[in-house]
Design a protein around this motif. Structure first.
Motif, mmCIF file in Angstrom:
data_model
loop_
_atom_site.group_PDB
_atom_site.id
_atom_site.type_symbol
_atom_site.label_atom_id
_atom_site.label_comp_id
_atom_site.label_asym_id
_atom_site.label_seq_id
_atom_site.Cartn_x
_atom_site.Cartn_y
_atom_site.Cartn_z
ATOM 1 N N VAL A 154 0.838 -1.207 0.000
ATOM 2 C CA VAL A 154 0.000 0.000 0.000
ATOM 3 C C VAL A 154 0.871 1.253 0.000
ATOM 4 C CG1 VAL A 154 -1.767 1.269 1.259
ATOM 5 C CG2 VAL A 154 -1.875 -1.207 1.147
ATOM 6 N N VAL A 155 1.945 1.253 0.812
ATOM 7 C CA VAL A 155 2.820 2.429 0.864
ATOM 8 C C VAL A 155 3.431 2.696 -0.513
ATOM 9 C CG1 VAL A 155 4.996 3.295 1.769
ATOM 10 C CG2 VAL A 155 3.334 2.306 3.315
ATOM 11 N N ALA A 156 3.848 1.633 -1.191
ATOM 12 C CA ALA A 156 4.432 1.816 -2.520
ATOM 13 C C ALA A 156 3.403 2.429 -3.466
ATOM 14 C CB ALA A 156 4.945 0.477 -3.050
ATOM 15 N N GLY B 143 1.256 9.745 -5.211
ATOM 16 C CA GLY B 143 1.694 11.092 -4.849
ATOM 17 C C GLY B 143 2.719 11.640 -5.823
ATOM 18 N N ALA B 144 3.625 10.776 -6.252
ATOM 19 C CA ALA B 144 4.699 11.239 -7.141
ATOM 20 C C ALA B 144 4.141 11.669 -8.486
ATOM 21 C CB ALA B 144 5.742 10.139 -7.315
ATOM 22 N N LEU C 168 8.559 7.709 -0.512
ATOM 23 C CA LEU C 168 7.589 6.752 0.029
ATOM 24 C C LEU C 168 7.573 5.480 -0.809
ATOM 25 C CD1 LEU C 168 4.317 8.625 1.041
ATOM 26 C CD2 LEU C 168 5.815 7.280 2.486
ATOM 27 N N LEU C 169 7.574 5.657 -2.113
ATOM 28 C CA LEU C 169 7.588 4.501 -3.016
ATOM 29 C C LEU C 169 8.801 3.617 -2.721
ATOM 30 C CD1 LEU C 169 6.761 2.936 -5.560
ATOM 31 C CD2 LEU C 169 7.812 4.708 -6.938
ATOM 32 N N GLY C 170 9.975 4.283 -2.630
ATOM 33 C CA GLY C 170 11.197 3.517 -2.353
ATOM 34 C C GLY C 170 11.119 2.825 -1.013
#
Lengths: 168, 113, 330, 97
Positions: free
Chosen positions: B13-15, B21-22, B37-39
């Motif tokens: 979910v965080v990815a 967002g990016a 956050l993706l990383g």
């Protein structure tokens, strides 16, 4: 000249000793640990002497121990005070600023005093008073209860702290 | 081993959030945050894979864990470079907009004012 | 459900809430604060995943140092932020992107659920070969021995990032000194903290490296603490970033990779393979590399936060100001 | 003996939790930044202190116990500084508005 140098040397030894003690707590007391520790403690003590020159200040260990006890008691009181107000359904707060007039010039003692009093019940230091006007030179405190005898309490703390860190 | 499932789904979910967002947020700093956050979601996934590889008395497979440490440090240096590029871009053009022509608008605004 | 899985669920839930907030909140400074909180919570998750070394790195670098970097940038970009924010795509596009992000998240979750069981692992190999180095911390073994090449190249990446940042300086400022963009105005409380805490931080940072042979810790985590102390001294106004042209600064930047490379090439001569440590000497050699590395990494991390030089090099003769933290104490 | 130590731990950590709860309640109930600052710093400092004291008997060795105390002292120092910085910022903001 000579007393100053003695003071410097004593400060260097005391600080190296304290930092070495910290190292043994963190890194252990094996032979290699201790060898590396002496080097690290000496290095950190040099950093400390650069940042905080021994100067005219002297810390008295016996009074410092007594002050720590007093401080512990005070911070328990501070926590209880806040907890009481937070849990009280009526929320008994009379927040506001007061200016505590202190004679201490900017420097180590004054900074230690503000740091110390920031942990005491009911007060948070909020910077120096305006440079001009009746309050010049004082410290602004934010209080949870402006009617409490805050200034008297702060004066007592200042006297207590002055017994520990004093000018020689 | 339920923490594998819980934190694995959390990583996924965080990815996804970071990716959203990016792409969606037009502000470059928010894109950098989203990318971080993706990383971090991907790193967390690595951590979960490492946890599944717990064996030989270790709480997790040390190889992916070490890779994540390297990854966090590299991500930080990339972030620092990206932030510096962004600040320089902002200084030069007077705007942090990445829209076509926005830089020229910003430069004209600064020149006029 | 016993208490531990319930706590895991709770922590994961809070992590997700903070992550959503970081993406959704309007104000960028708040988003950065959210990201820092997210990083600290994530450190807890790393502990739960049995990776205390990663937890330390996440808290120190992923959360702390990244936060320091981003909060300064957010403050400088505040002007004109709202006009850029208005360029957000319309609802249909956002829905499309949300669908894409959901697909990616679902794919990752799908991969998680279809991982082979039992899981492949290199942990037994790491144990079997731990004796070769004499180190008790498997992570340090992987970083410094089994995958030492990665770690060395990582140093080079850090250096390249510093070079990239420096190369963004205006021509006139080349060789000059960076200026912390968010340096606080001189403040008695911050100054007091810098004077008292920094020596403690130095001991702490080096101890984190020293214990990493057998316990959680490491050169990166230790270096981050040292870099934080350096930045604290700078922000308190007790020192200046040295000119980037100074030889000692550049020496500090290259000593880590240089020692690493030298020992690596030595391995080629003595034991016939690049970065192989001669039998019985692995531990002292690894520690030598790590001590050189902590200096380089601490300097690099500090410079990455400090940014490019903004003012030209000083005229000859006034160079003394470069040495850190030399100001009369009160 | 170990039952006694466990009891000390349970009592101390629970008391610490009460203070953390008080700090959080204060954070939610108090009216402005400065009063919230009181709630957070005072209550959490003593809460953390009690948790640390409670955990010391569980530490495997004297060294680990001392490490825990170091954590508390560092948090106190940081808290003393940060509360002053936040208070100053809040005061300045209040002045300008």
């Amino acid at each position: 000249m000579a007393p100053g140098q003695n003071g410097d040397r004593r400060a260097a030894i005391v600080r190296t000793g304290l930092l070495f003690g910290l190292w043994t707590i963190l890194a252990g007391t094996g032979v290699a640990d201790l060898l590396v520790g002496t080097v690290v403690a000496a290095l950190a003590a040099r950093v400390s002497l650069n940042l905080l020159s021994p100067g005219p200040h002297r810390v008295d260990p016996a009074t410092a121990a007594r002050l720590s006890l007093r401080f512990l008691l005070q911070s328990v009181l501070a926590g209880l005070d806040v907890a009481r107000r937070a849990f009280d359904p009526r929320l008994p707060l009379r927040p506001g600023f007061i200016v505590y007039p202190t004679a201490a010039p900017p420097g180590l003692f004054r900074s230690a005093f503000t740091a110390f009093t920031s942990l005491l019940p009911g007060t948070v230091p909020a910077g120096p008073a305006p440079a001009r006007g009746a309050d010049a030179g004082g410290i602004v405190y934010h209080c949870l209860d402006v009617d409490a005898p805050v200034a008297a309490q702060l004066a007592a703390e200042e006297t207590a702290l002055a017994g520990v860190i004093r000018d020689e | 081993m339920s923490e594998v499932l819980v934190f694995g789904l959390c990583a996924a979910v965080v990815a996804g959030l970071g990716l959203y967002g990016a792409i969606v947020d037009p502000r470059p700093l928010r894109k950098i945050l989203g990318f971080n956050l993706l990383g971090s979601g991907v790193f967390l996934f690595f951590g979960v894979v490492a946890r599944r590889g717990a064996a030989a008395g270790f709480p997790g497979d040390p190889v992916p864990q070490a890779l994540v440490i390297t990854g966090i440090v590299v991500a930080f240096s990339a972030t620092a470079l990206a932030v510096t590029l962004l600040l320089r871009f902002f200084e030069t053009t007077g705007s942090s907009s990445l829209r076509d022509g926005a830089a020229a608008d910003g430069a004209r605004d600064t020149a006029e004012s | 459900m016993t208490i531990v899985p319930a706590l895991d669920l709770f922590v994961a839930g809070v992590v997700l809430v903070v992550a959503v907030w970081t993406v959704a909140v309007r104000n960028t400074s708040s988003a950065v604060v959210g990201f820092v909180a997210y990083g600290l919570l994530l450190a807890l998750v790393w502990v739960r995943l049995g990776a205390p070394d990663v937890a330390l790195t996440e808290a120190a670098i992923g959360s702390g140092l990244t936060g320091a970097l981003l909060i300064g940038a957010a403050a400088r970009l505040r002007a004109g932020e709202s006009t850029v924010a208005a360029e957000r795509p319309g609802v249909p596009v956002r829905l499309l992107i949300a669908a894409l992000a959901t697909v990616v998240a679902a794919a990752i979750a799908g991969v998680l659920l279809s991982l082979p069981d039992p899981a492949p692992t290199l942990a037994p190999e790491a144990t079997a070969n731990a004796g070769a180095t004499g180190l008790g911390n498997p992570i340090t073994n992987v970083l410094m021995a089994f995958r030492a090449m990665d770690t060395m190249l990582e140093k080079v990446v850090l250096l390249l990032a510093v070079l990239g940042i420096w190369s963004l300086s205006p021509d006139a400022a080349w060789g000059g000194r960076p200026h912390l963009p968010h340096r606080a105005e001189p403040d008695a409380a911050l100054e007091f903290l810098a004077r008292v805490l920094t020596p403690v931080g130095v001991v702490l940072g080096i101890a984190v490296l020293w214990v990493s042979a057998d316990h959680p810790g490491g050169a990166f985590q230790g270096a981050t603490i040292l870099a934080a102390m350096w930045l604290l001294v700078l922000m308190a106004g007790l020192g200046e970033v040295p000119d980037i042209g100074r030889r000692r600064l550049r020496l500090a930047l290259v000593v880590g990779p240089a020692v690493f490379l030298t020992i690596g090439l030595g391995g080629l001569v003595v034991s016939g393979a690049f970065l192989s440590y001669p039998q019985g000497f692995a531990k002292p050699l690894i520690l030598a590399i790590e001590f050189a590395m902590i200096l380089t990494v601490a300097t690099t991390l500090g410079l990455l936060v400090a940014g490019p030089p903004v003012a030209g090099p000083p005229a000859a003769g006034s160079a003394a100001a470069g040495s850190p933290a030399r100001r009369a104490a009160p | 003996m170990s039952v006694l130590l466990d009891l000390v731990t349970i009592v101390m950590v629970s008391a610490g939790m009460v203070f953390f709860l008080a700090g959080t309640v204060g954070l939610l109930r108090f009216p402005d930044t400065l009063t919230r600052l009181h709630a957070l710093t005072k209550a959490d400092n003593i809460g953390l202190g009690l948790v640390v004291i409670g955990l010391v008997p569980q530490a495997g060795s004297l060294r680990d116990g001392l490490k825990l105390l170091c954590v508390w002292l560092l948090v106190l120092l940081a808290s003393a500084t940060v509360s002053q910085l936040v208070a100053q910022a809040a005061r300045r903001e209040g002045d300008s508005s």
